[in-house]
Design an enzyme around this catalytic site. Structure first.
Site, PDB file in Angstrom:
ATOM      1  N   HIS A  32       0.849  -1.207   0.000  1.00  0.00           N
ATOM      2  CA  HIS A  32       0.000   0.000   0.000  1.00  0.00           C
ATOM      3  C   HIS A  32       0.875   1.244   0.000  1.00  0.00           C
ATOM      4  O   HIS A  32       1.449   1.621   1.018  1.00  0.00           O
ATOM      5  CB  HIS A  32      -0.924   0.012   1.219  1.00  0.00           C
ATOM      6  CG  HIS A  32      -1.931   1.129   1.184  1.00  0.00           C
ATOM      7  ND1 HIS A  32      -3.286   0.904   1.208  1.00  0.00           N
ATOM      8  CD2 HIS A  32      -1.784   2.472   1.102  1.00  0.00           C
ATOM      9  CE1 HIS A  32      -3.929   2.059   1.148  1.00  0.00           C
ATOM     10  NE2 HIS A  32      -3.026   3.033   1.087  1.00  0.00           N
ATOM     11  N   ASP A  81       2.305   3.333   2.778  1.00  0.00           N
ATOM     12  CA  ASP A  81       1.238   4.301   2.478  1.00  0.00           C
ATOM     13  C   ASP A  81       1.785   5.600   1.888  1.00  0.00           C
ATOM     14  O   ASP A  81       1.575   5.874   0.720  1.00  0.00           O
ATOM     15  CB  ASP A  81       0.377   4.568   3.714  1.00  0.00           C
ATOM     16  CG  ASP A  81      -0.968   5.202   3.361  1.00  0.00           C
ATOM     17  OD1 ASP A  81      -1.299   5.290   2.156  1.00  0.00           O
ATOM     18  OD2 ASP A  81      -1.701   5.602   4.283  1.00  0.00           O
ATOM     19  N   HIS A 111       1.330   5.306  -2.240  1.00  0.00           N
ATOM     20  CA  HIS A 111       0.794   6.260  -3.227  1.00  0.00           C
ATOM     21  C   HIS A 111       1.976   6.859  -3.987  1.00  0.00           C
ATOM     22  O   HIS A 111       2.560   7.856  -3.553  1.00  0.00           O
ATOM     23  CB  HIS A 111      -0.011   7.359  -2.530  1.00  0.00           C
ATOM     24  CG  HIS A 111      -1.234   6.841  -1.842  1.00  0.00           C
ATOM     25  ND1 HIS A 111      -2.496   6.962  -2.369  1.00  0.00           N
ATOM     26  CD2 HIS A 111      -1.367   6.176  -0.676  1.00  0.00           C
ATOM     27  CE1 HIS A 111      -3.375   6.398  -1.552  1.00  0.00           C
ATOM     28  NE2 HIS A 111      -2.712   5.906  -0.513  1.00  0.00           N
ATOM     29  N   TRP A 113       0.327  13.836   3.482  1.00  0.00           N
ATOM     30  CA  TRP A 113      -0.180  13.141   4.655  1.00  0.00           C
ATOM     31  C   TRP A 113       0.904  12.759   5.652  1.00  0.00           C
ATOM     32  O   TRP A 113       0.630  12.459   6.791  1.00  0.00           O
ATOM     33  CB  TRP A 113      -0.941  11.876   4.232  1.00  0.00           C
ATOM     34  CG  TRP A 113      -2.185  12.181   3.473  1.00  0.00           C
ATOM     35  CD1 TRP A 113      -3.426  12.419   4.010  1.00  0.00           C
ATOM     36  CD2 TRP A 113      -2.331  12.313   2.056  1.00  0.00           C
ATOM     37  NE1 TRP A 113      -4.320  12.686   3.011  1.00  0.00           N
ATOM     38  CE2 TRP A 113      -3.683  12.627   1.799  1.00  0.00           C
ATOM     39  CE3 TRP A 113      -1.460  12.190   0.980  1.00  0.00           C
ATOM     40  CZ2 TRP A 113      -4.179  12.823   0.505  1.00  0.00           C
ATOM     41  CZ3 TRP A 113      -1.946  12.389  -0.307  1.00  0.00           C
ATOM     42  CH2 TRP A 113      -3.287  12.706  -0.536  1.00  0.00           C
ATOM     43  N   GLN A 165      -9.904   9.057  -5.064  1.00  0.00           N
ATOM     44  CA  GLN A 165      -9.517   9.804  -3.853  1.00  0.00           C
ATOM     45  C   GLN A 165     -10.621  10.742  -3.355  1.00  0.00           C
ATOM     46  O   GLN A 165     -10.837  10.892  -2.156  1.00  0.00           O
ATOM     47  CB  GLN A 165      -8.248  10.617  -4.147  1.00  0.00           C
ATOM     48  CG  GLN A 165      -7.842  11.628  -3.095  1.00  0.00           C
ATOM     49  CD  GLN A 165      -7.212  10.998  -1.872  1.00  0.00           C
ATOM     50  OE1 GLN A 165      -6.076  10.563  -1.917  1.00  0.00           O
ATOM     51  NE2 GLN A 165      -7.952  10.950  -0.775  1.00  0.00           N
ATOM     52  N   GLU A 180     -10.971   4.588   7.202  1.00  0.00           N
ATOM     53  CA  GLU A 180      -9.777   5.267   7.717  1.00  0.00           C
ATOM     54  C   GLU A 180     -10.233   6.462   8.537  1.00  0.00           C
ATOM     55  O   GLU A 180     -10.164   7.619   8.107  1.00  0.00           O
ATOM     56  CB  GLU A 180      -8.859   5.700   6.569  1.00  0.00           C
ATOM     57  CG  GLU A 180      -7.506   6.208   7.079  1.00  0.00           C
ATOM     58  CD  GLU A 180      -6.583   6.690   5.974  1.00  0.00           C
ATOM     59  OE1 GLU A 180      -6.990   6.695   4.799  1.00  0.00           O
ATOM     60  OE2 GLU A 180      -5.438   7.061   6.297  1.00  0.00           O
ATOM     61  N   HIS A 229      -9.403   1.657   0.347  1.00  0.00           N
ATOM     62  CA  HIS A 229      -9.243   2.416   1.576  1.00  0.00           C
ATOM     63  C   HIS A 229     -10.578   2.276   2.302  1.00  0.00           C
ATOM     64  O   HIS A 229     -11.623   2.627   1.747  1.00  0.00           O
ATOM     65  CB  HIS A 229      -8.990   3.884   1.277  1.00  0.00           C
ATOM     66  CG  HIS A 229      -7.607   4.189   0.789  1.00  0.00           C
ATOM     67  ND1 HIS A 229      -7.120   3.716  -0.390  1.00  0.00           N
ATOM     68  CD2 HIS A 229      -6.615   4.933   1.354  1.00  0.00           C
ATOM     69  CE1 HIS A 229      -5.863   4.152  -0.535  1.00  0.00           C
ATOM     70  NE2 HIS A 229      -5.543   4.894   0.493  1.00  0.00           N
TER      71      HIS A 229
END
Ligand code: FE2
Length: 444
Positions: free
Chosen positions: A70, A322, A72, A328, A165, A226, A223
């Site tokens: 996982h 992630d 991005h 983030w 997203q 979360e 996802h």
């Protein structure tokens, strides 16, 4: 000892590569690994035969490569663009990404993601599942990452997830762009039900996305939940839809942080249902520990899903990185041993079997979730191997051990010098690498 079906190798047999005296995950030691034509041809003690190239592992751990289930790649290394996430919340991260998105170009996304691939190879991470944001009419991140996937194929396996997203329903054209991305070559169906406008729309988005995946024979990785909201229960719908479509073993829920805060009775029903549907759980310890609990006073919830209980119930659990230096999360170097270390600490996973499972959560378990072919340490598997500066899995995690050699299809892809310091206590001088080998050396 040679594997059945691979015959006996004569003394004059020629291996392309032999790694001597390796420890393997699970406790085997003193093992030689013989490689022919990019595959593991033999494993055994003191393999006979010539070798084009030899590596002496000197009793160190040799593992299959790390797998990040996982990440991005489209946002990686964009830290500070256009500004930092000062609150540290998921929602400011999403807003910030929304500000950056219109300014992205295919070239900048490609270059940043490629830079991350260099880091990944250096860290021995040779398989990556990356979510790619499809809520953009231009789909330039999809184009950039598809190009990268093709170019990296000799060295790193990249699997892409179509990730809406901004919400499958919340973003007006997400269904159209998601379907376009799948047609362009993105493999896996993603989702973000907790970000839809209502719980009901979240539930419906899971149903719609599972239908797309079932119709097209795709793997799924959403996802899911979360949030710290214990009533965010989209994992229940995802699990039920997995059974309804007969997609057992093909679906993963990423994050699942609301499970941290759920009522214990409810979880006692949920986890067996996940095990029954063979829905995998992908926790992202570095991110979950920093994004969750932001609306709490004290005690502050730590956010990571119930890894210990999921593992105990037989659910496949992997740890992902992630985010790496993006809206983030400002830190990270795509080191899956750092991820395993954090997962171990946050999850109270300090038992010997639990520590080994944390190592498995960044190797074998994600390889199964990604459905990677030829992964492992058996004859016939790809000769994709990492020689670590550690003797076993516990030591590898404890030290975030140096990756001395990273091997892809039998060839050295990356190499690092061993870490060591020379410490002088008067006349007593030791070369110290914090393994159990701290060797006394002569006074200087
Ligand atoms: Fe994510």
């Amino acid at each position: 000892m040679l594997a059945p079906g691979f015959g006996h190798f004569r003394a004059n047999f020629m291996f392309d590569l032999v790694i001597r005296n390796a420890n393997l995950p699970g406790g085997r030691s003193g093992v030689d690994i013989g490689v022919v034509a990019g595959k593991i041809a033999a494993l055994g003690r003191k393999l006979e035969g010539e070798a084009g190239h030899e590596i002496d592992a000197t009793g160190r751990l040799v593992s299959p490569p790390f797998v990040d289930s996982h990440v991005h790649l489209d946002s990686a290394l964009s830290l500070g663009l256009p500004r930092f996430n000062e609150t540290g919340t998921l929602l400011e991260g999403i807003a910030l990404w929304g500000e950056l998105k219109p300014k992205l170009t295919q070239e900048t996304v490609y270059e940043r993601a490629k830079a991350l691939c260099f880091w990944s190879a250096a860290r021995g991470t040779l398989a990556i599942r990356s979510h790619v944001d499809v809520c953009d009419d231009r789909l330039l991140a999809v184009e950039a990452l598809l190009r990268l996937k093709t170019e990296m194929a000799p060295w790193i396996d990249i699997q892409l997830v179509a990730f809406p997203q901004d919400g499958f329903y919340r973003h007006a054209r997400a269904e159209e762009t998601l379907r376009r991305a799948l047609k362009m070559g993105v493999e896996v169906v993603g989702g973000i039900p907790h970000f839809e406008r209502t719980m009901e729309e979240g539930r419906l988005s899971v149903r719609a996305l599972m239908q797309i995946a079932a119709d097209e024979g795709r793997l799924v990785d959403m996802h899911c939940d979360e949030t710290d909201d214990p009533l965010s229960r989209h994992i229940e719908t995802l699990t039920a839809e997995t059974r309804r479509h007969g997609m057992e073993g093909r679906v993963a829920g990423s994050h699942l942080t609301s499970m941290h805060s759920m009522d214990n009775y409810y979880v006692s029903k949920l986890i067996p249902l996940m095990a029954e549907a063979r829905v995998a759980a992908i926790a992202n310890p570095l991110i979950n520990i920093t994004l969750q609990g932001r609306y709490d006073n004290y005690p502050k919830r730590r956010g990571m899903t119930r890894v210990k209980e999921l593992m105990a119930a037989g659910v496949e659990v992997a740890f992902g990185h992630d985010c790496v230096m993006d809206p983030w999360y400002p830190l990270g170097s795509h080191d899956m041993l750092e991820v395993a270390t954090m997962g171990l600490h946050v999850g109270h996973l300090t038992g010997t079997k639990e520590i080994a499972a944390c190592f498995g959560a960044v190797t074998d378990a994600p390889a199964r979730i990604l459905n990677l072919g030829g992964y492992g340490l058996e004859p016939g598997c790809h000769a994709d191997l990492v020689v670590l500066q550690a003797e076993d899995e516990m030591e590898a995690i404890r030290l975030r051990a140096e990756r001395l050699f990273v091997i892809r299809r039998g060839k050295i892809l990356a190499q690092s010098a061993p870490r060591a310091a020379v410490v002088r206590f008067g006349d007593e001088v030791r070369e110290v690498d914090c393994t159990r080998r701290n060797v006394p050396v002569k006074p200087r």
